[in-house]
Design a protein around this motif. Structure first.
Motif, PDB file in Angstrom:
ATOM      1  N   VAL A  69       3.804 -19.726   1.631  1.00  0.00           N
ATOM      2  CA  VAL A  69       3.058 -20.177   0.449  1.00  0.00           C
ATOM      3  C   VAL A  69       1.628 -19.628   0.582  1.00  0.00           C
ATOM      4  CG1 VAL A  69       4.434 -22.277   0.107  1.00  0.00           C
ATOM      5  CG2 VAL A  69       2.391 -22.396   1.534  1.00  0.00           C
ATOM      6  N   LYS A  70       0.876 -19.675  -0.518  1.00  0.00           N
ATOM      7  CA  LYS A  70      -0.463 -19.040  -0.521  1.00  0.00           C
ATOM      8  C   LYS A  70      -1.350 -19.478   0.647  1.00  0.00           C
ATOM      9  CE  LYS A  70      -1.623 -17.413  -5.080  1.00  0.00           C
ATOM     10  NZ  LYS A  70      -2.011 -17.846  -6.401  1.00  0.00           N
ATOM     11  N   ASP A  71      -1.430 -20.797   0.898  1.00  0.00           N
ATOM     12  CA  ASP A  71      -2.321 -21.276   1.969  1.00  0.00           C
ATOM     13  C   ASP A  71      -1.884 -20.752   3.334  1.00  0.00           C
ATOM     14  OD1 ASP A  71      -3.694 -22.610   0.034  1.00  0.00           O
ATOM     15  OD2 ASP A  71      -3.097 -24.630   0.670  1.00  0.00           O
ATOM     16  N   GLY A  72      -0.568 -20.666   3.526  1.00  0.00           N
ATOM     17  CA  GLY A  72      -0.044 -20.133   4.783  1.00  0.00           C
ATOM     18  C   GLY A  72      -0.366 -18.653   4.901  1.00  0.00           C
ATOM     19  N   MET A  73      -0.199 -17.934   3.802  1.00  0.00           N
ATOM     20  CA  MET A  73      -0.477 -16.489   3.795  1.00  0.00           C
ATOM     21  C   MET A  73      -1.967 -16.229   4.027  1.00  0.00           C
ATOM     22  SD  MET A  73       2.260 -14.635   3.297  1.00  0.00           S
ATOM     23  CE  MET A  73       2.229 -13.279   2.137  1.00  0.00           C
ATOM     24  N   GLN A  74      -2.819 -17.123   3.503  1.00  0.00           N
ATOM     25  CA  GLN A  74      -4.263 -16.972   3.721  1.00  0.00           C
ATOM     26  C   GLN A  74      -4.576 -17.156   5.204  1.00  0.00           C
ATOM     27  OE1 GLN A  74      -6.631 -16.131   1.111  1.00  0.00           O
ATOM     28  NE2 GLN A  74      -7.593 -15.590   3.062  1.00  0.00           N
ATOM     29  N   ALA A  75      -3.942 -18.176   5.820  1.00  0.00           N
ATOM     30  CA  ALA A  75      -4.153 -18.421   7.255  1.00  0.00           C
ATOM     31  C   ALA A  75      -3.689 -17.218   8.079  1.00  0.00           C
ATOM     32  CB  ALA A  75      -3.422 -19.689   7.693  1.00  0.00           C
ATOM     33  N   THR A  96       9.716 -11.104   5.831  1.00  0.00           N
ATOM     34  CA  THR A  96       8.808 -11.701   6.818  1.00  0.00           C
ATOM     35  C   THR A  96       7.431 -11.069   6.631  1.00  0.00           C
ATOM     36  OG1 THR A  96       9.376 -10.000   8.444  1.00  0.00           O
ATOM     37  CG2 THR A  96      10.615 -12.059   8.563  1.00  0.00           C
ATOM     38  N   PHE A  97       6.393 -11.718   7.179  1.00  0.00           N
ATOM     39  CA  PHE A  97       5.035 -11.198   7.023  1.00  0.00           C
ATOM     40  C   PHE A  97       4.261 -11.184   8.340  1.00  0.00           C
ATOM     41  CE2 PHE A  97       6.106 -12.863   2.831  1.00  0.00           C
ATOM     42  CZ  PHE A  97       5.742 -11.810   2.004  1.00  0.00           C
ATOM     43  N   THR A  98       3.628 -10.051   8.618  1.00  0.00           N
ATOM     44  CA  THR A  98       2.625  -9.957   9.687  1.00  0.00           C
ATOM     45  C   THR A  98       1.255 -10.107   9.012  1.00  0.00           C
ATOM     46  OG1 THR A  98       2.469  -7.589   9.352  1.00  0.00           O
ATOM     47  CG2 THR A  98       4.040  -8.341  11.027  1.00  0.00           C
ATOM     48  N   GLN A  99       0.198 -10.068   9.801  1.00  0.00           N
ATOM     49  CA  GLN A  99      -1.145 -10.235   9.224  1.00  0.00           C
ATOM     50  C   GLN A  99      -1.441  -9.163   8.165  1.00  0.00           C
ATOM     51  OE1 GLN A  99      -4.473  -9.731  11.924  1.00  0.00           O
ATOM     52  NE2 GLN A  99      -5.757 -11.054  10.701  1.00  0.00           N
ATOM     53  N   GLU A 100      -1.161  -7.903   8.491  1.00  0.00           N
ATOM     54  CA  GLU A 100      -1.452  -6.815   7.553  1.00  0.00           C
ATOM     55  C   GLU A 100      -0.646  -6.966   6.262  1.00  0.00           C
ATOM     56  OE1 GLU A 100      -3.954  -4.760   7.660  1.00  0.00           O
ATOM     57  OE2 GLU A 100      -4.403  -5.894   9.475  1.00  0.00           O
ATOM     58  N   GLN A 101       0.626  -7.330   6.407  1.00  0.00           N
ATOM     59  CA  GLN A 101       1.480  -7.491   5.217  1.00  0.00           C
ATOM     60  C   GLN A 101       1.007  -8.670   4.355  1.00  0.00           C
ATOM     61  OE1 GLN A 101       5.031  -7.784   7.563  1.00  0.00           O
ATOM     62  NE2 GLN A 101       5.694  -5.708   7.066  1.00  0.00           N
ATOM     63  N   ALA A 102       0.499  -9.718   5.006  1.00  0.00           N
ATOM     64  CA  ALA A 102      -0.003 -10.876   4.253  1.00  0.00           C
ATOM     65  C   ALA A 102      -1.231 -10.477   3.437  1.00  0.00           C
ATOM     66  CB  ALA A 102      -0.344 -12.014   5.201  1.00  0.00           C
ATOM     67  N   LYS A 103      -2.118  -9.700   4.041  1.00  0.00           N
ATOM     68  CA  LYS A 103      -3.335  -9.250   3.332  1.00  0.00           C
ATOM     69  C   LYS A 103      -2.953  -8.478   2.074  1.00  0.00           C
ATOM     70  CE  LYS A 103      -6.577  -8.761   7.174  1.00  0.00           C
ATOM     71  NZ  LYS A 103      -7.067  -7.805   8.155  1.00  0.00           N
ATOM     72  N   GLU A 104      -1.938  -7.660   2.230  1.00  0.00           N
ATOM     73  CA  GLU A 104      -1.495  -6.821   1.107  1.00  0.00           C
ATOM     74  C   GLU A 104      -0.818  -7.651   0.006  1.00  0.00           C
ATOM     75  OE1 GLU A 104       1.466  -3.225   1.089  1.00  0.00           O
ATOM     76  OE2 GLU A 104       0.221  -3.193   2.902  1.00  0.00           O
ATOM     77  N   ALA A 105      -0.022  -8.641   0.426  1.00  0.00           N
ATOM     78  CA  ALA A 105       0.774  -9.409  -0.545  1.00  0.00           C
ATOM     79  C   ALA A 105      -0.026 -10.512  -1.239  1.00  0.00           C
ATOM     80  CB  ALA A 105       1.980 -10.026   0.159  1.00  0.00           C
ATOM     81  N   LEU A 106      -1.089 -10.992  -0.576  1.00  0.00           N
ATOM     82  CA  LEU A 106      -1.801 -12.175  -1.097  1.00  0.00           C
ATOM     83  C   LEU A 106      -2.277 -12.073  -2.558  1.00  0.00           C
ATOM     84  CD1 LEU A 106      -4.078 -13.924   1.536  1.00  0.00           C
ATOM     85  CD2 LEU A 106      -2.670 -15.016  -0.199  1.00  0.00           C
ATOM     86  N   PRO A 107      -2.899 -10.963  -2.967  1.00  0.00           N
ATOM     87  CA  PRO A 107      -3.433 -10.926  -4.339  1.00  0.00           C
ATOM     88  C   PRO A 107      -2.364 -11.168  -5.419  1.00  0.00           C
ATOM     89  CG  PRO A 107      -4.225  -9.049  -3.056  1.00  0.00           C
ATOM     90  CD  PRO A 107      -3.216  -9.743  -2.216  1.00  0.00           C
ATOM     91  N   ASN A 108      -1.101 -10.818  -5.121  1.00  0.00           N
ATOM     92  CA  ASN A 108      -0.058 -11.005  -6.141  1.00  0.00           C
ATOM     93  C   ASN A 108       0.875 -12.182  -5.845  1.00  0.00           C
ATOM     94  OD1 ASN A 108      -0.908  -8.622  -7.468  1.00  0.00           O
ATOM     95  ND2 ASN A 108       0.145  -7.437  -5.870  1.00  0.00           N
ATOM     96  N   ARG A 109       0.524 -12.976  -4.861  1.00  0.00           N
ATOM     97  CA  ARG A 109       1.402 -14.092  -4.488  1.00  0.00           C
ATOM     98  C   ARG A 109       1.428 -15.130  -5.613  1.00  0.00           C
ATOM     99  NH1 ARG A 109       5.435 -13.639  -1.324  1.00  0.00           N
ATOM    100  NH2 ARG A 109       6.025 -15.551  -0.264  1.00  0.00           N
ATOM    101  N   LYS A 110       2.639 -15.535  -6.025  1.00  0.00           N
ATOM    102  CA  LYS A 110       2.743 -16.445  -7.180  1.00  0.00           C
ATOM    103  C   LYS A 110       2.607 -17.915  -6.774  1.00  0.00           C
ATOM    104  CE  LYS A 110       5.660 -13.773 -10.311  1.00  0.00           C
ATOM    105  NZ  LYS A 110       6.360 -12.786  -9.446  1.00  0.00           N
ATOM    106  N   TYR A 111       2.826 -18.220  -5.507  1.00  0.00           N
ATOM    107  CA  TYR A 111       2.804 -19.652  -5.123  1.00  0.00           C
ATOM    108  C   TYR A 111       2.152 -19.849  -3.780  1.00  0.00           C
ATOM    109  CZ  TYR A 111       6.882 -17.897  -2.577  1.00  0.00           C
ATOM    110  OH  TYR A 111       7.721 -17.168  -1.770  1.00  0.00           O
TER     111      TYR A 111
END
Ligand code: AHR
Length: 331
Positions: A267-273, A316-331
């Motif tokens: 979820v967004k908060d997890g991806m931000q962390a 699955t997401f690593t730190q780099e993948q999370a940075k990339e995916a965050l701007p378009n994350r829907k939830y």
């Protein structure tokens, strides 16, 4: 030539009679949804687990929005993480003669009686997100959701790879979901199987944090008090991981560095962390089940066959993948 064309026409008539008869038979069978009011609109009774996590909130929004978009009349009940509330809600839906019942079972066991009542009332049931352990698979039409064992395994495999050069014991603590829930049982299983590949990786403490931030914080505080050396935290969801961050920081440790943190959901908060380096890895579990659920409801109501198991696509997401995916994350 003429005799042949007469035969073809006779066969075509027979086929259409059989087809119409077949459709009618389907409409009257268990698959057809016994509660239809024949007003052309499907009524779905949905019993939700609760509102314990960011994942659950996103799942509820997806179901409500998809029902509106699909023209399905939705009766929604929040069971507040209690099985007895879900059983009560399902019985109410049976009494109200809804067309389809859908629910996400808070725990795996103890559903046979109420599912049989729905079947006897000829109301089809769809399991979504979590499944039940009933031996009788005819008690529900299908199960739409994630492979939780796989999520746990992916988390464990990532850790095995990260710690492949570790020369001594790697102490892992585990925050489980609520006791008896399918994602808690299955994620524990998948993770445990994967880390068995390296005997240095040891789960030294494992307790339920009920999928909530408060639960994650409280149990992590206990883990930290009881165990001077914690190398890794595996939290069965982002929310418990986020709660644990507070406990870890309060204990003077740096999350993501002193303690490697692996969670599930994304979820967004997890991806931000994760993007901030406080988490280290996330196995995704998608809550966006609404559109597929409405589609399935229409199909089972129409008496169409549906696959018994529909698995959600995840990554699955690593730190780099999370940075990339965050701007378009829907939830
Ligand atoms: O059943 C799905 C799980 O339930 C999610 O991973 C968790 O966040 C939720 O509470």
């Amino acid at each position: 030539m003429r005799t042949q064309s007469v035969r073809w026409r006779a066969a075509a008539v027979l086929a259409s009679v059989l087809l119409v008869g077949g459709v009618a038979a389907c409409g009257n069978s268990d698959t057809g949804g016994g509660g239809s009011k024949d007003d052309g609109k499907i009524t779905m009774g949905f019993s939700q687990v609760g509102a314990e996590s960011g994942w659950r909130t996103a799942n509820t929004t997806s179901i409500k929005e998809s029902a509106t978009a699909a023209g399905v009349e939705l009766k929604f009940d929040d069971a507040q993480q209690k099985q007895e509330n879900q059983i009560k809600a399902i019985r109410n839906y049976i009494q109200q003669k809804v067309d389809v019942i859908a629910f996400s079972p808070v725990v795996e066991s103890g559903w046979d009686t109420v599912l049989k009542e729905a079947k006897d009332a000829k109301i089809p049931v769809i399991l979504t997100d979590r499944s039940v352990d009933s031996a009788d698979k005819t008690l529900y039409k299908t199960f739409l959701g994630s492979d939780f064992v796989k999520e746990g395994r992916l988390a464990g495999e990532w850790l095995v790879e990260q710690k492949k050069t570790a020369s001594g014991p790697v102490n892992i603590v585990e925050l489980q979901g609520n006791t008896g829930a399918a994602p808690a049982n299955d994620r524990k299983k998948g993770f445990g199987e994967a880390i068995a590949a390296n005997p240095n990786l040891k789960i030294i403490a494992s307790q339920p944090g009920d999928f909530t931030r408060a639960g994650g914080k409280q149990v992590m505080e206990q883990f930290l008090k009881a165990n001077p050396k914690i190398d890794v935290l595996f939290a069965h969801n982002d929310d418990m991981g986020l709660g644990a961050l507070e406990a870890i920081t309060a204990a003077g440790k740096v999350p993501g560095k002193d303690i490697t943190i692996i969670t599930v959901d994304a979820v967004k908060d997890g991806m931000q962390a994760l993007a901030d380096g406080k988490f280290n890895f996330i196995a995704e579990c998608s809550p966006l089940l609404g559109p597929q659920l409405m589609d399935l409801a229409k199909k089972v109501h129409a008496g169409e066959e549906v696959p018994p198991r529909i698995e959600t696509e995840e990554t699955t997401f690593t730190q780099e993948q999370a940075k990339e995916a965050l701007p378009n994350r829907k939830y």
